[in-house]
Design a protein around this motif. Sequence first.
Motif, PDB file in Angstrom:
ATOM      1  N   ALA B  31     -13.602   8.227   1.395  1.00 52.84           N
ATOM      2  CA  ALA B  31     -13.611   7.324   2.551  1.00 52.84           C
ATOM      3  C   ALA B  31     -12.649   7.849   3.625  1.00 52.84           C
ATOM      4  O   ALA B  31     -11.813   8.710   3.365  1.00 52.84           O
ATOM      5  CB  ALA B  31     -13.191   5.918   2.120  1.00 52.84           C
ATOM      6  N   GLU B  32     -12.774   7.328   4.837  1.00 52.77           N
ATOM      7  CA  GLU B  32     -11.851   7.673   5.920  1.00 52.77           C
ATOM      8  C   GLU B  32     -10.417   7.416   5.452  1.00 52.77           C
ATOM      9  O   GLU B  32     -10.165   6.426   4.772  1.00 52.77           O
ATOM     10  CB  GLU B  32     -12.134   6.767   7.134  1.00 52.77           C
ATOM     11  CG  GLU B  32     -13.340   7.165   7.938  1.00 52.77           C
ATOM     12  CD  GLU B  32     -13.135   8.504   8.631  1.00 52.77           C
ATOM     13  OE1 GLU B  32     -12.197   8.589   9.444  1.00 52.77           O
ATOM     14  OE2 GLU B  32     -13.885   9.457   8.352  1.00 52.77           O
ATOM     15  N   PRO B  33      -9.480   8.293   5.836  1.00 48.87           N
ATOM     16  CA  PRO B  33      -8.102   8.110   5.373  1.00 48.87           C
ATOM     17  C   PRO B  33      -7.574   6.695   5.624  1.00 48.87           C
ATOM     18  O   PRO B  33      -7.831   6.097   6.670  1.00 48.87           O
ATOM     19  CB  PRO B  33      -7.318   9.125   6.211  1.00 48.87           C
ATOM     20  CG  PRO B  33      -8.310  10.197   6.516  1.00 48.87           C
ATOM     21  CD  PRO B  33      -9.635   9.502   6.647  1.00 48.87           C
ATOM     22  N   ASN B  34      -6.882   6.197   4.610  1.00 52.66           N
ATOM     23  CA  ASN B  34      -6.178   4.904   4.694  1.00 52.66           C
ATOM     24  C   ASN B  34      -7.086   3.700   4.936  1.00 52.66           C
ATOM     25  O   ASN B  34      -6.644   2.682   5.458  1.00 52.66           O
ATOM     26  CB  ASN B  34      -5.075   4.969   5.758  1.00 52.66           C
ATOM     27  CG  ASN B  34      -4.053   6.034   5.420  1.00 52.66           C
ATOM     28  OD1 ASN B  34      -3.566   6.081   4.308  1.00 52.66           O
ATOM     29  ND2 ASN B  34      -3.780   6.913   6.360  1.00 52.66           N
ATOM     30  N   THR B  35      -8.354   3.810   4.554  1.00 55.38           N
ATOM     31  CA  THR B  35      -9.245   2.654   4.664  1.00 55.38           C
ATOM     32  C   THR B  35      -9.402   1.953   3.324  1.00 55.38           C
ATOM     33  O   THR B  35      -9.968   0.889   3.252  1.00 55.38           O
ATOM     34  CB  THR B  35     -10.642   3.044   5.167  1.00 55.38           C
ATOM     35  OG1 THR B  35     -11.168   4.042   4.286  1.00 55.38           O
ATOM     36  CG2 THR B  35     -10.587   3.592   6.579  1.00 55.38           C
ATOM     37  N   GLN B  36      -8.918   2.593   2.257  1.00 58.26           N
ATOM     38  CA  GLN B  36      -9.058   1.976   0.947  1.00 58.26           C
ATOM     39  C   GLN B  36      -7.711   1.724   0.291  1.00 58.26           C
ATOM     40  O   GLN B  36      -7.512   1.979  -0.889  1.00 58.26           O
ATOM     41  CB  GLN B  36      -9.952   2.839   0.058  1.00 58.26           C
ATOM     42  CG  GLN B  36     -11.391   2.629   0.425  1.00 58.26           C
ATOM     43  CD  GLN B  36     -12.341   3.431  -0.409  1.00 58.26           C
ATOM     44  OE1 GLN B  36     -13.530   3.340  -0.222  1.00 58.26           O
ATOM     45  NE2 GLN B  36     -11.855   4.226  -1.322  1.00 58.26           N
ATOM     46  N   ASN B  80      11.110   6.408 -10.515  1.00 55.36           N
ATOM     47  CA  ASN B  80      11.626   6.284  -9.153  1.00 55.36           C
ATOM     48  C   ASN B  80      11.827   7.634  -8.469  1.00 55.36           C
ATOM     49  O   ASN B  80      12.547   8.489  -8.994  1.00 55.36           O
ATOM     50  CB  ASN B  80      12.979   5.557  -9.192  1.00 55.36           C
ATOM     51  CG  ASN B  80      12.846   4.125  -9.663  1.00 55.36           C
ATOM     52  OD1 ASN B  80      12.381   3.248  -8.926  1.00 55.36           O
ATOM     53  ND2 ASN B  80      13.224   3.867 -10.907  1.00 55.36           N
ATOM     54  N   TYR B  81      11.185   7.824  -7.346  1.00 59.45           N
ATOM     55  CA  TYR B  81      11.492   8.976  -6.487  1.00 59.45           C
ATOM     56  C   TYR B  81      10.938   8.703  -5.097  1.00 59.45           C
ATOM     57  O   TYR B  81      10.015   7.906  -4.928  1.00 59.45           O
ATOM     58  CB  TYR B  81      10.938  10.286  -7.061  1.00 59.45           C
ATOM     59  CG  TYR B  81       9.433  10.384  -7.142  1.00 59.45           C
ATOM     60  CD1 TYR B  81       8.728   9.868  -8.224  1.00 59.45           C
ATOM     61  CD2 TYR B  81       8.698  11.012  -6.124  1.00 59.45           C
ATOM     62  CE1 TYR B  81       7.348   9.970  -8.299  1.00 59.45           C
ATOM     63  CE2 TYR B  81       7.316  11.124  -6.205  1.00 59.45           C
ATOM     64  CZ  TYR B  81       6.648  10.597  -7.288  1.00 59.45           C
ATOM     65  OH  TYR B  81       5.281  10.695  -7.359  1.00 59.45           O
ATOM     66  N   PHE B  82      11.532   9.345  -4.125  1.00 58.00           N
ATOM     67  CA  PHE B  82      11.092   9.145  -2.739  1.00 58.00           C
ATOM     68  C   PHE B  82      10.101  10.225  -2.345  1.00 58.00           C
ATOM     69  O   PHE B  82      10.361  11.413  -2.512  1.00 58.00           O
ATOM     70  CB  PHE B  82      12.300   9.199  -1.783  1.00 58.00           C
ATOM     71  CG  PHE B  82      13.150   7.969  -1.835  1.00 58.00           C
ATOM     72  CD1 PHE B  82      12.770   6.831  -1.134  1.00 58.00           C
ATOM     73  CD2 PHE B  82      14.324   7.940  -2.573  1.00 58.00           C
ATOM     74  CE1 PHE B  82      13.550   5.677  -1.163  1.00 58.00           C
ATOM     75  CE2 PHE B  82      15.108   6.796  -2.611  1.00 58.00           C
ATOM     76  CZ  PHE B  82      14.720   5.669  -1.902  1.00 58.00           C
ATOM     77  N   TYR B  83       8.982   9.827  -1.840  1.00 60.82           N
ATOM     78  CA  TYR B  83       8.040  10.757  -1.213  1.00 60.82           C
ATOM     79  C   TYR B  83       7.101   9.938  -0.322  1.00 60.82           C
ATOM     80  O   TYR B  83       6.748   8.826  -0.691  1.00 60.82           O
ATOM     81  CB  TYR B  83       7.255  11.568  -2.262  1.00 60.82           C
ATOM     82  CG  TYR B  83       6.801  12.881  -1.684  1.00 60.82           C
ATOM     83  CD1 TYR B  83       7.731  13.863  -1.354  1.00 60.82           C
ATOM     84  CD2 TYR B  83       5.459  13.110  -1.401  1.00 60.82           C
ATOM     85  CE1 TYR B  83       7.340  15.039  -0.763  1.00 60.82           C
ATOM     86  CE2 TYR B  83       5.054  14.293  -0.809  1.00 60.82           C
ATOM     87  CZ  TYR B  83       5.997  15.256  -0.486  1.00 60.82           C
ATOM     88  OH  TYR B  83       5.605  16.418   0.099  1.00 60.82           O
ATOM     89  N   PRO B  84       6.733  10.477   0.827  1.00 59.92           N
ATOM     90  CA  PRO B  84       5.956   9.640   1.756  1.00 59.92           C
ATOM     91  C   PRO B  84       4.602   9.176   1.210  1.00 59.92           C
ATOM     92  O   PRO B  84       4.098   8.146   1.641  1.00 59.92           O
ATOM     93  CB  PRO B  84       5.753  10.557   2.969  1.00 59.92           C
ATOM     94  CG  PRO B  84       6.845  11.563   2.877  1.00 59.92           C
ATOM     95  CD  PRO B  84       7.117  11.759   1.421  1.00 59.92           C
ATOM     96  N   ASP B  85       4.032   9.938   0.250  1.00 56.54           N
ATOM     97  CA  ASP B  85       2.745   9.469  -0.261  1.00 56.54           C
ATOM     98  C   ASP B  85       2.915   8.541  -1.466  1.00 56.54           C
ATOM     99  O   ASP B  85       1.948   8.193  -2.142  1.00 56.54           O
ATOM    100  CB  ASP B  85       1.797  10.641  -0.555  1.00 56.54           C
ATOM    101  CG  ASP B  85       2.322  11.580  -1.616  1.00 56.54           C
ATOM    102  OD1 ASP B  85       3.182  11.172  -2.400  1.00 56.54           O
ATOM    103  OD2 ASP B  85       1.844  12.739  -1.662  1.00 56.54           O
ATOM    104  N   LEU B  86       4.151   8.138  -1.727  1.00 56.38           N
ATOM    105  CA  LEU B  86       4.430   7.184  -2.806  1.00 56.38           C
ATOM    106  C   LEU B  86       5.025   5.919  -2.163  1.00 56.38           C
ATOM    107  O   LEU B  86       6.237   5.788  -2.025  1.00 56.38           O
ATOM    108  CB  LEU B  86       5.430   7.786  -3.803  1.00 56.38           C
ATOM    109  CG  LEU B  86       5.664   6.958  -5.068  1.00 56.38           C
ATOM    110  CD1 LEU B  86       4.456   7.018  -5.980  1.00 56.38           C
ATOM    111  CD2 LEU B  86       6.897   7.455  -5.813  1.00 56.38           C
ATOM    112  N   GLY B 141       0.379  14.379   7.553  1.00 52.28           N
ATOM    113  CA  GLY B 141      -0.452  13.179   7.521  1.00 52.28           C
ATOM    114  C   GLY B 141      -0.404  12.599   6.120  1.00 52.28           C
ATOM    115  O   GLY B 141      -0.244  13.326   5.148  1.00 52.28           O
ATOM    116  N   ILE B 142      -0.512  11.292   6.026  1.00 56.72           N
ATOM    117  CA  ILE B 142      -0.505  10.642   4.715  1.00 56.72           C
ATOM    118  C   ILE B 142      -1.802   9.852   4.566  1.00 56.72           C
ATOM    119  O   ILE B 142      -2.131   9.031   5.416  1.00 56.72           O
ATOM    120  CB  ILE B 142       0.683   9.650   4.587  1.00 56.72           C
ATOM    121  CG1 ILE B 142       2.015  10.335   4.888  1.00 56.72           C
ATOM    122  CG2 ILE B 142       0.699   9.002   3.216  1.00 56.72           C
ATOM    123  CD1 ILE B 142       2.433  11.372   3.887  1.00 56.72           C
TER     124      ILE B 142
END
Lengths: 486, 477
Positions: B31-36, B80-86, B141-142
Amino acid sequence: MHSKSIVELGAALRAGEFSSVELTRHFIQRIERLDGDLNTLITTTPEQALVEAESADQAVKAGRAGVLTGIPIVQKDIFCTRGVKTSCGSKMLDSFISPYDATVVERLRQAGVVCLGKTNMDEFAMGSSNETSFYGPVRNPWDRERVPGGSSGGSAAAVAARLAVAATGTDTGGSIRQPAALCGVTGLKPTYGRVSRFGMIAFASSLDQAGPMTRNAEDAALLLQAMAGFDPKDSTCANEAVPDYSSTLEDSLEGLKIGLPREYFDAGLDPAVATSVEAAIEVYKRLGARVIDISLPNSGLAVPTYYVVAPAECSSNLSRFDGVRFGYRCKEPKDLEDLYKRSRGEGFGAEVKRRIMIGAYVLSAGYYDAYYLKAQKTRHLISDDFKQAFERVDVIMGPTTPTTAFGLGEKMDDPVTMYLNDIYTIATNLAGLPGISLPVEPVKGLPVGLQIIGNYFTEAKILNAAHRFQQETEWHRLKPDLSKQS
Amino acid sequence: MQWETVIGLEIHTQLATKSKIFSGASTAYGAEPNTQACIVDLGFPGVLPVLNERAVDMALKFGVAVGAEIASRSVFARKNYFYPDLPKGYQISQFELPIVGRGSLAIDLEDGSRKVIGITRAHLEEDAGKSLHEDFHGMSGIDLNRTGTPLLEIVSEPDMRSIKEAVTYARKIHQLVVYLGICDGNMQEGSFRIDANLSIRPFGQEAFGTRTELKNINSFRFMERALNFERERQIDLIEGGGKVLQETRLYDADRDETRSMRSKEEADDYRYFPDPDLLPVEIADQRLQSVKLSMPELPDQKRRRFESAYSLSPADALMLTQSRQQADFFEKVVGNGVDAKMAASWVTVELAGALNKVGLELPQSPVTAERLGGLLRRIADNTISGKLAKQVFEAMWNGEGDADQVIEAKGLKQITDSAQIETIIDKIIADNPKQVEQFRAGKEKLLGFFVGQVMKQTQGKANPGRVNRILLGKLKG
């Protein structure tokens, strides 16, 4: 009009004595007049409140009004409210407009309440004085140089100052009961799992619980009735039938077995507060209750246990505030690490950062067993104390706090002394038990709270005990003199 | 020195649930990014996870299939960890108490022997989103569509002793999860991802060497290449007097090499602890029993049944049961009352070849199992010859109807009338006296010439058996 209870106002609305719009306008004016100084509200929503009041009036006309229809309340700013800023008392969420309603918000709206605004609170509910709020401290309506308690300080002060009929609060270690005690209102923390946590911004997930803050126990029963019950959106919410809390309020207390834990009447308790609490116990004796001395031997472990468990959970719960998707983002980040460090460094206040650091520390490799795991074990010991006590007694009573409201700024430099203010309330959160604080005889013009702790899911019992006391006494009717300027 | 390879695998399989493991958002790919991604997936303030019980059932199926211990109580933990896709800053996984405990899976080695590979555990967790580093001019991009997709991470023991064994094991796990219907197995879309731990040691040495972990392997071909590269790299390193560092390495398929991602010293402290938002997963006996009852026939069971029930060779049975789709297709064809061996050959050779040529999968085959069965029935009852059958198959492939319709339309019905065949043969014998003479003088391979003549005159429609019999009678007589 503003000093009436939900029960009284609901009857007047349904009898057509005045409309909800009139009532709502009255409170909006009071807020405009008085809250600039008290600072109990972070956000006011007067237009929305009047829309809700109008539809409440229509429901009244159509004969569809329930007990809460048209009653103006305020919501702690920890509950996500669609289309309204939900800040949790933090700079981090100063720009956050929630896209959805918390279950508590949704249920109260369905019950017909009118929401006047969102109350001030310690940042992310971390604090016992409301002084950690990004929006400045709330002043105690009884003495504006004193704190209202926290973290639901805005809610407690708003109800005490008659800026709303009732309020919602949340309690992780005493955050409903302690400010209720310091502001002279009735505050109930239900059993863990009684009220859905969905949409309530998490501080410590295994301890957080929402509850009502009201003028009296009768009102608390009505508000809890609307808030409580299973929610499929919260896995920790109990699938347990909700009794009719109002129907047992008048039950006789003849033969009620009250446990007085000797650990709650220790050297740390202000003697004047002790005297007030003991006088309240005497009222119960007159009502036919039997007092039994009990011991909760692991009480001393409650504060240290709490300050491992709660920070551990909060360090993880607050990781989502990273400047990426919502909330505060630092200006012109150099790279990802800079974005994280500065967004969090600038967005969180000192107390929140302190707890995140403690939490990350107790969960880290090499320290986990010594702190987190050990705290889980002491938590069990604390629960077992209560379990044994409830084999002998029906309810446990004691002071809600060791002292009356302390001065603004007095304890801000000494976190441990601040933490000790919750010494009598924290254990019930660790055990997941319900507790209520209700006003007893004030000390030097400052409110004092009596705490009643019940067994799991016995909110009806402690509401009954609180209500019978309030039928015998007038302490809950005392109101602060707001004309006195500080 | 002779080096022995030691390999253990961690395989992430995306479970084929319709919605995510802790939210109601769709898991559909592409699907289009970030639509689901709903507010739960996005980690909005105040949201809470609710476990998708279908994911639990799927994990249980896998556990039963590999004979594993099923935990009556398992616990979700936060990593626990930091990452923009989490989005939440932690991944909900299982740590100390996974749902599937010890199990095993037998693989077939090239020499015909079997080897049992130990499975340490399999646990449920949520997938993270994707970071897209291209096309964003110095930014990333995420895409959070994948966030919260259920994963079953299957961890093996370090039981594999060659790259071949490792690939065989990975393929077998792939086959199994697809058979079980718990994973679509699509490696290109990331539904089946392999991390490999590899070390080497001198043959005969008991202690393991220092291992490296290879990430980002998303095809069996790459897996073989990545492991080969890494094995050679380690050998060169040790033989050159160096030491293997325990580290995580990334396989770069474009350059066909592995490179260091992070060393053990840099490894994150994930600060695992039980997730207070989720209750422990309790598995009642009754639930486990009902999963056991709903288990499909597994590849090895099916293979043995095909060998005995259809008298197929082990090779045919193995080939047919490679995928559940193909095995089911075969059984439908056989259900049309045709010979199993002939059906096996048509399914694995003719049909598979045709599909392969145009890059189609079995479910998209223009020739259904019923129609293929119909065709094979016409071979069996002598309506058409095997040779013409291929022509009929082609016509069916092109959508010209079922076998009977094609045979009718093209007039391909076999001539089985002996009198008619005799007339034709008589004429051929009369027209070719020289060849008849040579045949009778002992040049018997000329029979083929006469058969060819008959087929030519009948456009291949004459029944070959009859043609042979009558020809021989006439030529020899």
